[in-house]
Write a protein that holds these residues in place. Sequence first.
Motif, PDB file in Angstrom:
ATOM      1  N   ASP A 128      28.052  38.312  33.688  1.00 13.05           N
ATOM      2  CA  ASP A 128      29.065  37.812  32.989  1.00 13.05           C
ATOM      3  C   ASP A 128      29.893  38.620  31.923  1.00 13.05           C
ATOM      4  N   ILE A 129      31.038  39.025  32.625  1.00 15.60           N
ATOM      5  CA  ILE A 129      32.088  40.141  32.145  1.00 15.60           C
ATOM      6  C   ILE A 129      33.269  39.619  31.588  1.00 15.60           C
ATOM      7  N   PRO A 130      33.358  39.711  30.284  1.00 19.38           N
ATOM      8  CA  PRO A 130      34.611  39.018  29.433  1.00 19.38           C
ATOM      9  C   PRO A 130      35.928  39.697  30.012  1.00 19.38           C
ATOM     10  N   THR A 131      36.988  39.068  30.388  1.00 19.87           N
ATOM     11  CA  THR A 131      38.156  39.379  30.721  1.00 19.87           C
ATOM     12  C   THR A 131      39.177  39.042  29.708  1.00 19.87           C
ATOM     13  N   PRO A 132      39.900  39.800  29.400  1.00 15.75           N
ATOM     14  CA  PRO A 132      40.885  39.976  28.279  1.00 15.75           C
ATOM     15  C   PRO A 132      41.948  39.151  28.656  1.00 15.75           C
ATOM     16  N   HIS A 133      42.267  38.380  27.562  1.00 15.59           N
ATOM     17  CA  HIS A 133      43.510  37.283  27.620  1.00 15.59           C
ATOM     18  C   HIS A 133      44.687  38.047  27.221  1.00 15.59           C
ATOM     19  N   GLY A 134      45.742  37.152  27.722  1.00 21.22           N
ATOM     20  CA  GLY A 134      47.253  37.852  27.138  1.00 21.22           C
ATOM     21  C   GLY A 134      47.608  39.122  27.826  1.00 21.22           C
ATOM     22  N   GLN A 135      48.689  39.702  27.477  1.00 25.71           N
ATOM     23  CA  GLN A 135      49.372  40.914  27.891  1.00 25.71           C
ATOM     24  C   GLN A 135      48.319  42.048  27.670  1.00 25.71           C
ATOM     25  N   VAL A 136      48.033  42.835  28.697  1.00 25.33           N
ATOM     26  CA  VAL A 136      47.220  44.096  28.633  1.00 25.33           C
ATOM     27  C   VAL A 136      48.097  45.262  29.347  1.00 25.33           C
ATOM     28  N   VAL A 137      47.729  46.078  29.152  1.00 28.45           N
ATOM     29  CA  VAL A 137      48.407  47.571  29.603  1.00 28.45           C
ATOM     30  C   VAL A 137      47.180  48.105  30.384  1.00 28.45           C
ATOM     31  N   ILE A 138      47.084  48.418  31.432  1.00 26.50           N
ATOM     32  CA  ILE A 138      45.968  49.218  32.195  1.00 26.50           C
ATOM     33  C   ILE A 138      46.349  50.459  32.782  1.00 26.50           C
ATOM     34  N   SER A 139      45.625  51.334  32.517  1.00 26.68           N
ATOM     35  CA  SER A 139      45.745  52.756  33.044  1.00 26.68           C
ATOM     36  C   SER A 139      44.872  53.117  33.935  1.00 26.68           C
ATOM     37  N   GLY A 140      45.074  53.920  34.939  1.00 27.78           N
ATOM     38  CA  GLY A 140      43.884  54.252  35.882  1.00 27.78           C
ATOM     39  C   GLY A 140      44.657  54.980  37.176  1.00 27.78           C
ATOM     40  N   ILE A 141      43.684  55.378  38.189  1.00 27.08           N
ATOM     41  CA  ILE A 141      44.124  55.929  39.128  1.00 27.08           C
ATOM     42  C   ILE A 141      44.287  55.011  40.531  1.00 27.08           C
ATOM     43  N   ALA A 142      45.406  55.411  41.025  1.00 24.68           N
ATOM     44  CA  ALA A 142      45.768  54.528  42.261  1.00 24.68           C
ATOM     45  C   ALA A 142      45.190  54.925  43.335  1.00 24.68           C
ATOM     46  N   THR A 143      44.546  53.939  44.185  1.00 26.58           N
ATOM     47  CA  THR A 143      43.875  54.387  45.295  1.00 26.58           C
ATOM     48  C   THR A 143      44.126  53.082  46.425  1.00 26.58           C
ATOM     49  N   THR A 144      43.222  53.227  47.578  1.00 28.09           N
ATOM     50  CA  THR A 144      43.584  52.309  48.381  1.00 28.09           C
ATOM     51  C   THR A 144      42.842  51.192  48.070  1.00 28.09           C
ATOM     52  N   ALA A 145      43.548  50.077  48.392  1.00 23.71           N
ATOM     53  CA  ALA A 145      42.711  48.528  48.164  1.00 23.71           C
ATOM     54  C   ALA A 145      41.875  48.003  49.043  1.00 23.71           C
ATOM     55  N   ILE A 146      41.704  49.021  50.081  1.00 24.55           N
ATOM     56  CA  ILE A 146      40.572  48.787  51.278  1.00 24.55           C
ATOM     57  C   ILE A 146      39.681  49.440  51.014  1.00 24.55           C
ATOM     58  N   GLN A 147      38.350  48.750  50.730  1.00 26.22           N
ATOM     59  CA  GLN A 147      36.992  49.411  50.347  1.00 26.22           C
ATOM     60  C   GLN A 147      36.031  48.627  51.306  1.00 26.22           C
ATOM     61  N   LYS A 148      35.664  49.614  52.367  1.00 29.59           N
ATOM     62  CA  LYS A 148      34.443  49.251  53.287  1.00 29.59           C
ATOM     63  C   LYS A 148      33.330  50.055  53.262  1.00 29.59           C
ATOM     64  N   THR A 149      32.453  49.437  53.412  1.00 29.93           N
ATOM     65  CA  THR A 149      31.002  50.221  53.446  1.00 29.93           C
ATOM     66  C   THR A 149      30.194  49.657  54.860  1.00 29.93           C
ATOM     67  N   LEU A 150      29.343  48.751  54.547  1.00 32.00           N
ATOM     68  CA  LEU A 150      28.698  47.959  55.892  1.00 32.00           C
ATOM     69  C   LEU A 150      28.877  46.617  55.539  1.00 32.00           C
TER      70      LEU A 150
END
Length: 240
Positions: free
Chosen positions: A130-152
């Motif tokens: 159960d992970i709480p998700t912020p409500h309302g406007q948020v500003v997210i910072s991070g590293i851009a990477t490919t949206a394709i994530q494949k393992t097995l």
Amino acid sequence: MTILGWRFTPRLWSTIGAAIVITIMLQLGNWQLSRAQEKELRQEQLDTRAREPAVALPVVPVRLEDFQYRQVEARGKYVPEHTIYLDNKIHKGLAGYHVVTPLRIGTSSMHVLVNRGWVVADRDRSKLPDIPTPHGQVVISGIATTAIQKTLELSGELVSGQVWENLDLERYRSASGLALQPVMILQTDDVKDGLVRQWARPDSGSGKNLGYAFQWFAMALAVLIIYLVLSVKREYSQQK
């Protein structure tokens, strides 16, 4: 030719064969070295990009290669009903999930997937964290990477539910109906939500090419040694 009682008597066919094999192996070794150099150069470019100031992710579609590994920011609202859990993610020997939630950018219809971090899996795999998700406007910072994530992937069927083995962007678009940027943000914000955000630095992979190059050069040397050994004979003097 005789040196210290040893006579070098190479045969034509063995000389030609050894020359061809050694030449091919040396060329393959040099090709692996060039591939390693290319990867190191690309890694330097990515490292330089990662040190640049953060850029805002726009609402218009972007190209992955223009943003990959750059520091980015995105402002908007999370869409928690489309959160998915990427399975089989290991952290310090523990199995868990990466929690991925789409963020609606501004007031547009464009979204970007945010990998919010790692969480340990419950022993009862039917229970999701159960992970709480912020409500309302948020500003997210991070590293851009490919949206394709494949393992097995054990099945080629469409995923149902929130637990996914792999993240395929087209599959996610089809399942969610959302317009998505081709990048995913690996969140680096210090948010007190219980998620672990320790992202591994991407490896250039040049070490593997250097290893292959060493193997090709070693095999070329081995062929040369075998050729010389088979082409040399001991001369025995005749005593009366």
